[in-house]
Design a protein around this motif. Structure first.
Motif, PDB file in Angstrom:
ATOM      1  N   THR B   8      22.791 -22.311 -44.423  1.00  0.00           N
ATOM      2  CA  THR B   8      23.434 -22.148 -45.734  1.00  0.00           C
ATOM      3  C   THR B   8      22.419 -22.114 -46.883  1.00  0.00           C
ATOM      4  O   THR B   8      22.738 -21.659 -47.974  1.00  0.00           O
ATOM      5  CB  THR B   8      24.453 -23.289 -45.977  1.00  0.00           C
ATOM      6  OG1 THR B   8      23.842 -24.526 -45.615  1.00  0.00           O
ATOM      7  CG2 THR B   8      25.715 -23.091 -45.179  1.00  0.00           C
ATOM      8  N   ALA B  11      21.866 -18.658 -48.649  1.00  0.00           N
ATOM      9  CA  ALA B  11      22.948 -17.941 -49.353  1.00  0.00           C
ATOM     10  C   ALA B  11      22.402 -17.023 -50.449  1.00  0.00           C
ATOM     11  O   ALA B  11      22.783 -15.849 -50.541  1.00  0.00           O
ATOM     12  CB  ALA B  11      23.932 -18.951 -49.930  1.00  0.00           C
ATOM     13  N   PHE B  12      21.493 -17.543 -51.265  1.00  0.00           N
ATOM     14  CA  PHE B  12      20.912 -16.754 -52.362  1.00  0.00           C
ATOM     15  C   PHE B  12      20.092 -15.583 -51.803  1.00  0.00           C
ATOM     16  O   PHE B  12      20.247 -14.433 -52.231  1.00  0.00           O
ATOM     17  CB  PHE B  12      20.030 -17.655 -53.228  1.00  0.00           C
ATOM     18  CG  PHE B  12      19.256 -16.927 -54.298  1.00  0.00           C
ATOM     19  CD1 PHE B  12      19.858 -16.552 -55.485  1.00  0.00           C
ATOM     20  CD2 PHE B  12      17.918 -16.600 -54.102  1.00  0.00           C
ATOM     21  CE1 PHE B  12      19.140 -15.867 -56.465  1.00  0.00           C
ATOM     22  CE2 PHE B  12      17.195 -15.915 -55.076  1.00  0.00           C
ATOM     23  CZ  PHE B  12      17.816 -15.555 -56.261  1.00  0.00           C
ATOM     24  N   ALA B  15      22.222 -12.851 -50.246  1.00  0.00           N
ATOM     25  CA  ALA B  15      22.925 -12.069 -51.276  1.00  0.00           C
ATOM     26  C   ALA B  15      21.972 -11.068 -51.943  1.00  0.00           C
ATOM     27  O   ALA B  15      22.346  -9.927 -52.205  1.00  0.00           O
ATOM     28  CB  ALA B  15      23.521 -13.003 -52.321  1.00  0.00           C
ATOM     29  N   ARG B  16      20.726 -11.494 -52.185  1.00  0.00           N
ATOM     30  CA  ARG B  16      19.761 -10.572 -52.809  1.00  0.00           C
ATOM     31  C   ARG B  16      19.418  -9.431 -51.858  1.00  0.00           C
ATOM     32  O   ARG B  16      19.266  -8.290 -52.272  1.00  0.00           O
ATOM     33  CB  ARG B  16      18.465 -11.304 -53.196  1.00  0.00           C
ATOM     34  CG  ARG B  16      18.658 -12.185 -54.360  1.00  0.00           C
ATOM     35  CD  ARG B  16      17.790 -12.068 -55.558  1.00  0.00           C
ATOM     36  NE  ARG B  16      16.863 -11.021 -55.800  1.00  0.00           N
ATOM     37  CZ  ARG B  16      15.703 -11.212 -56.409  1.00  0.00           C
ATOM     38  NH1 ARG B  16      15.353 -12.422 -56.759  1.00  0.00           N
ATOM     39  NH2 ARG B  16      14.906 -10.211 -56.660  1.00  0.00           N
ATOM     40  N   ARG B  18      21.436  -8.314 -49.526  1.00  0.00           N
ATOM     41  CA  ARG B  18      22.640  -7.457 -49.498  1.00  0.00           C
ATOM     42  C   ARG B  18      22.645  -6.503 -50.694  1.00  0.00           C
ATOM     43  O   ARG B  18      23.019  -5.340 -50.579  1.00  0.00           O
ATOM     44  CB  ARG B  18      23.916  -8.297 -49.527  1.00  0.00           C
ATOM     45  CG  ARG B  18      24.193  -9.077 -48.282  1.00  0.00           C
ATOM     46  CD  ARG B  18      24.739  -8.191 -47.171  1.00  0.00           C
ATOM     47  NE  ARG B  18      24.884  -8.935 -45.946  1.00  0.00           N
ATOM     48  CZ  ARG B  18      23.981  -8.998 -44.973  1.00  0.00           C
ATOM     49  NH1 ARG B  18      22.861  -8.313 -45.050  1.00  0.00           N
ATOM     50  NH2 ARG B  18      24.183  -9.707 -43.883  1.00  0.00           N
ATOM     51  N   ALA B  19      22.249  -7.037 -51.849  1.00  0.00           N
ATOM     52  CA  ALA B  19      22.240  -6.209 -53.062  1.00  0.00           C
ATOM     53  C   ALA B  19      21.178  -5.108 -52.966  1.00  0.00           C
ATOM     54  O   ALA B  19      21.302  -4.075 -53.611  1.00  0.00           O
ATOM     55  CB  ALA B  19      21.994  -7.083 -54.287  1.00  0.00           C
ATOM     56  N   ASN B  20      20.153  -5.346 -52.140  1.00  0.00           N
ATOM     57  CA  ASN B  20      19.091  -4.340 -51.979  1.00  0.00           C
ATOM     58  C   ASN B  20      19.375  -3.351 -50.851  1.00  0.00           C
ATOM     59  O   ASN B  20      18.772  -2.278 -50.809  1.00  0.00           O
ATOM     60  CB  ASN B  20      17.745  -5.030 -51.703  1.00  0.00           C
ATOM     61  CG  ASN B  20      17.067  -5.447 -52.995  1.00  0.00           C
ATOM     62  OD1 ASN B  20      16.475  -4.636 -53.691  1.00  0.00           O
ATOM     63  ND2 ASN B  20      17.222  -6.714 -53.347  1.00  0.00           N
ATOM     64  N   GLU B  21      20.264  -3.744 -49.937  1.00  0.00           N
ATOM     65  CA  GLU B  21      20.522  -2.886 -48.773  1.00  0.00           C
ATOM     66  C   GLU B  21      21.059  -1.492 -49.109  1.00  0.00           C
ATOM     67  O   GLU B  21      20.722  -0.528 -48.406  1.00  0.00           O
ATOM     68  CB  GLU B  21      21.463  -3.597 -47.788  1.00  0.00           C
ATOM     69  CG  GLU B  21      20.704  -4.558 -46.898  1.00  0.00           C
ATOM     70  CD  GLU B  21      21.575  -5.379 -45.977  1.00  0.00           C
ATOM     71  OE1 GLU B  21      21.043  -6.232 -45.275  1.00  0.00           O
ATOM     72  OE2 GLU B  21      22.822  -5.162 -45.979  1.00  0.00           O
ATOM     73  N   PRO B  22      21.872  -1.338 -50.180  1.00  0.00           N
ATOM     74  CA  PRO B  22      22.312   0.035 -50.483  1.00  0.00           C
ATOM     75  C   PRO B  22      21.147   0.984 -50.783  1.00  0.00           C
ATOM     76  O   PRO B  22      21.319   2.192 -50.737  1.00  0.00           O
ATOM     77  CB  PRO B  22      23.211  -0.154 -51.714  1.00  0.00           C
ATOM     78  CG  PRO B  22      23.706  -1.552 -51.609  1.00  0.00           C
ATOM     79  CD  PRO B  22      22.566  -2.321 -51.026  1.00  0.00           C
ATOM     80  N   LEU B  74       9.556  -9.246 -52.254  1.00  0.00           N
ATOM     81  CA  LEU B  74      10.975  -9.611 -52.416  1.00  0.00           C
ATOM     82  C   LEU B  74      11.321 -10.772 -51.482  1.00  0.00           C
ATOM     83  O   LEU B  74      11.934 -11.769 -51.900  1.00  0.00           O
ATOM     84  CB  LEU B  74      11.870  -8.395 -52.129  1.00  0.00           C
ATOM     85  CG  LEU B  74      13.373  -8.684 -52.065  1.00  0.00           C
ATOM     86  CD1 LEU B  74      13.921  -9.045 -53.447  1.00  0.00           C
ATOM     87  CD2 LEU B  74      14.160  -7.494 -51.507  1.00  0.00           C
ATOM     88  N   LYS B 285      23.413  -7.388 -40.188  1.00  0.00           N
ATOM     89  CA  LYS B 285      24.121  -6.948 -41.403  1.00  0.00           C
ATOM     90  C   LYS B 285      25.496  -7.598 -41.516  1.00  0.00           C
ATOM     91  O   LYS B 285      26.139  -7.481 -42.553  1.00  0.00           O
ATOM     92  CB  LYS B 285      24.173  -5.430 -41.498  1.00  0.00           C
ATOM     93  CG  LYS B 285      24.742  -4.696 -40.364  1.00  0.00           C
ATOM     94  CD  LYS B 285      24.666  -3.183 -40.640  1.00  0.00           C
ATOM     95  CE  LYS B 285      25.026  -2.433 -39.383  1.00  0.00           C
ATOM     96  NZ  LYS B 285      24.005  -1.530 -38.954  1.00  0.00           N
ATOM     97  N   CYS B 288      26.091 -13.757 -42.812  1.00  0.00           N
ATOM     98  CA  CYS B 288      26.039 -14.118 -44.241  1.00  0.00           C
ATOM     99  C   CYS B 288      25.110 -15.297 -44.515  1.00  0.00           C
ATOM    100  O   CYS B 288      24.708 -15.516 -45.645  1.00  0.00           O
ATOM    101  CB  CYS B 288      27.426 -14.479 -44.733  1.00  0.00           C
ATOM    102  SG  CYS B 288      28.615 -13.212 -44.411  1.00  0.00           S
ATOM    103  N   PHE B 289      24.856 -16.111 -43.492  1.00  0.00           N
ATOM    104  CA  PHE B 289      24.001 -17.283 -43.679  1.00  0.00           C
ATOM    105  C   PHE B 289      22.889 -17.264 -42.642  1.00  0.00           C
ATOM    106  O   PHE B 289      23.166 -17.079 -41.472  1.00  0.00           O
ATOM    107  CB  PHE B 289      24.810 -18.576 -43.498  1.00  0.00           C
ATOM    108  CG  PHE B 289      25.909 -18.743 -44.487  1.00  0.00           C
ATOM    109  CD1 PHE B 289      25.657 -19.242 -45.751  1.00  0.00           C
ATOM    110  CD2 PHE B 289      27.208 -18.393 -44.163  1.00  0.00           C
ATOM    111  CE1 PHE B 289      26.664 -19.398 -46.666  1.00  0.00           C
ATOM    112  CE2 PHE B 289      28.232 -18.539 -45.075  1.00  0.00           C
ATOM    113  CZ  PHE B 289      27.963 -19.042 -46.333  1.00  0.00           C
TER     114      PHE B 289
END
Lengths: 157, 333
Positions: B8, B11-12, B15-16, B18-22, B74, B285, B288-289
């Motif tokens: 856990t 988490a941060f 999320a970062r 995930r935001a970069n994966e696109p 990153l 992918k 989440c943790f």
């Protein structure tokens, strides 16, 4: 032995606020970390992730509600504690347990779902409604626990 | 050193990521690049995708290296403990030790006065400059233990024999052992499995090249590392017997898919190795943790950079799109 009744009842009320509050704090904190990760890359997603972050916070409110209701009935908020038998105190204690325990765990599990939802918002912001719905499903069980705690406390009047 | 961290706590970081994966390349991006009319239009597409700037056209390799460096920066920024990811880049440190040592020895032999730095690679755990300075001053105290150990084991051999290839083998073997050891220290099954795949594929590559070039037992004993899922002894014996025997042995292991690619060509096998690693990490992918999405992102970007090099090199040599498609690596998204 008679004094133990009121102690047990107050302990139950405090436990309801304490455990569900801890669960919510952990949950909101965990989701907040994930939300911050997304916002640091794309600040425009703040409002979407904020809803997800707030969801695990409700259990803390349910615990507070249960605690206030119990303490009101016990007379603590008026400063006039009522006399309770040990058996009656135990009943109050047991009535507070559903929201205390379910509140704690549901907040943490809801946070895990919310964090997964934050991942959805990060990649597919147009699907944020689905992410919120999934996390909100966990809320059902916190509401059921709150309901049973309130009904039980009211029944003890 | 134990580097265990709660899932856990990521988490941060996740999320970062995930935001970069696109921003990762998709099949259609690759198709567009492969179908580009020529090298110049492929570069223009890369500019449009934000991979390079117009001034990078003169030195694409440097631009791709910078891209790789940004990925590590990153991960360094988001990871609660970057040391758990060290196993991904530690081979670069061994490459830098190799480059610094060879340059240092060459400098002594030829009477030069400067350690060359052109062949250093990044990202790395230790700044190459630190290794270079330590070698110049012969003071290794400030270097991490694994660098000191590598220099101690290689320096004398290199000075005594001036055999650069022998130094390469020793350092490559130390690198593989270091990857496995660092992974074990994390206690994370995903990391251990990833490192195991890295070591196994490296072992098969070594055995394949040794068989092709007729290397002996001593070479293989030094170069191969011990892995859990591929027996070193049997691989060594099969390699010494010949290519048919090596392929037959690989067919009897959990890595039997590699046999067909080995029989085909070295480049086909290289692609299989990268794709195997990608298949192992691609389920990250949905996680989440944990550290898995970070590792997967690094490997995905690494595969993208390799694919980009392949595409540009093929375009430069006017190879047809079909030939390029056969070589590009499997994508994460």
């Amino acid at each position: 032995m008679d004094n133990y009744g009121i102690v047990l009842a107050v302990f139950g009320a405090i436990l309801a606020a304490l455990l569900s509050g801890i669960g919510s704090a952990k949950g909101v904190g965990m989701t907040g970390e994930a939300a911050a990760g997304v916002v640091s890359e794309d600040p425009s997603k703040f409002s979407k992730v904020l809803i997800l972050q707030l969801l695990p916070g409700t259990q803390g409110l349910y615990g507070l509600l249960t605690a206030v209701l119990s303490l009101t009935q016990l007379g603590l908020l008026r400063g006039e504690l009522i006399q309770l038998t040990f058996a009656k105190g135990l009943q109050y204690f047991a009535a507070c347990l559903p929201i205390a325990i379910v509140g704690y765990f549901s907040a943490i599990y809801q946070a895990r779902t919310a964090v997964a939802g934050v991942g959805i918002v990060a990649k597919r912001p147009d699907q944020s409604g689905k992410a919120i719905s999934m996390a909100a499903m966990v809320e059902t069980y916190a509401i059921l626990a709150l309901l049973i705690s309130i009904l039980a406390i009211n029944g003890l009047k | 050193m134990n580097t265990r961290i709660k899932d856990t706590d990521y988490a941060f970081a996740v999320a970062r990521i995930r935001a970069n994966e696109p921003g990762l390349l998709t099949e259609s991006d690759l198709d567009q690049l492969i179908s580009a009319e020529n090298y110049s239009s492929a570069l223009r597409m890369l500019e449009e995708m934000g991979w390079i700037e117009s001034e990078d056209r003169e030195d694409i390799d440097a631009a791709l290296k910078r891209h790789g460096m940004r990925v590590w920066e990153l991960l360094n920024e988001v990871s609660p403990n970057i040391s758990v990811l060290d196993f991904l880049i530690i081979k670069n440190d061994f490459h830098n030790i190799k480059a610094a040592l060879k340059s240092f020895v060459t400098m002594h032999v030829t009477g030069g006065n400067q350690v060359l730095t052109d062949s250093f690679v990044s990202p790395s755990i230790v700044y190459p400059e630190m290794i270079k300075n330590a070698l110049s001053l012969k003071k290794y105290d400030e270097l991490p233990d694994f660098v000191q150990d590598a220099i101690n084991k290689t320096y004398d051999v290199l000075i005594r024999t001036l055999d650069g290839q022998l130094a390469d083998i020793i350092l490559d073997s130390l690198a593989l052992n270091c990857i496995a050891e660092r992974a074990e220290n994390t206690g994370n099954d995903f990391i251990i499995k990833t490192a195991e795949l890295m070591c196994v594929t490296a072992n098969i590559k070594i055995a394949y090249r040794a068989t092709r070039t007729g290397k002996g037992r001593e070479f293989l004993e030094t170069a191969l590392c011990v892995t859990k899922t591929l027996d070193k002894r049997q691989l060594l014996e099969a390699s010494l017997e010949g290519m048919q025997e090596l392929i037959a042995y690989i067919e009897s292991t959990p890595y039997k898919d590699a046999a067909a690619y080995l029989a085909e060509s070295a480049s086909a096998f290289e692609k299989w190795c990268d794709d195997l690693l990608m298949s192992h990490v691609e389920n990250a992918k949905y996680i989440c943790f944990g550290v898995q999405p970070l590792i997967a992102y690094y490997i995905a970007k690494d595969a993208e950079i390799k694919s980009m090099r392949i595409i540009l090199s093929c375009k430069h040599n006017n190879l047809p799109p079909e030939a390029i498609r056969e070589r590009v690596r499997k994508l994460y998204v």
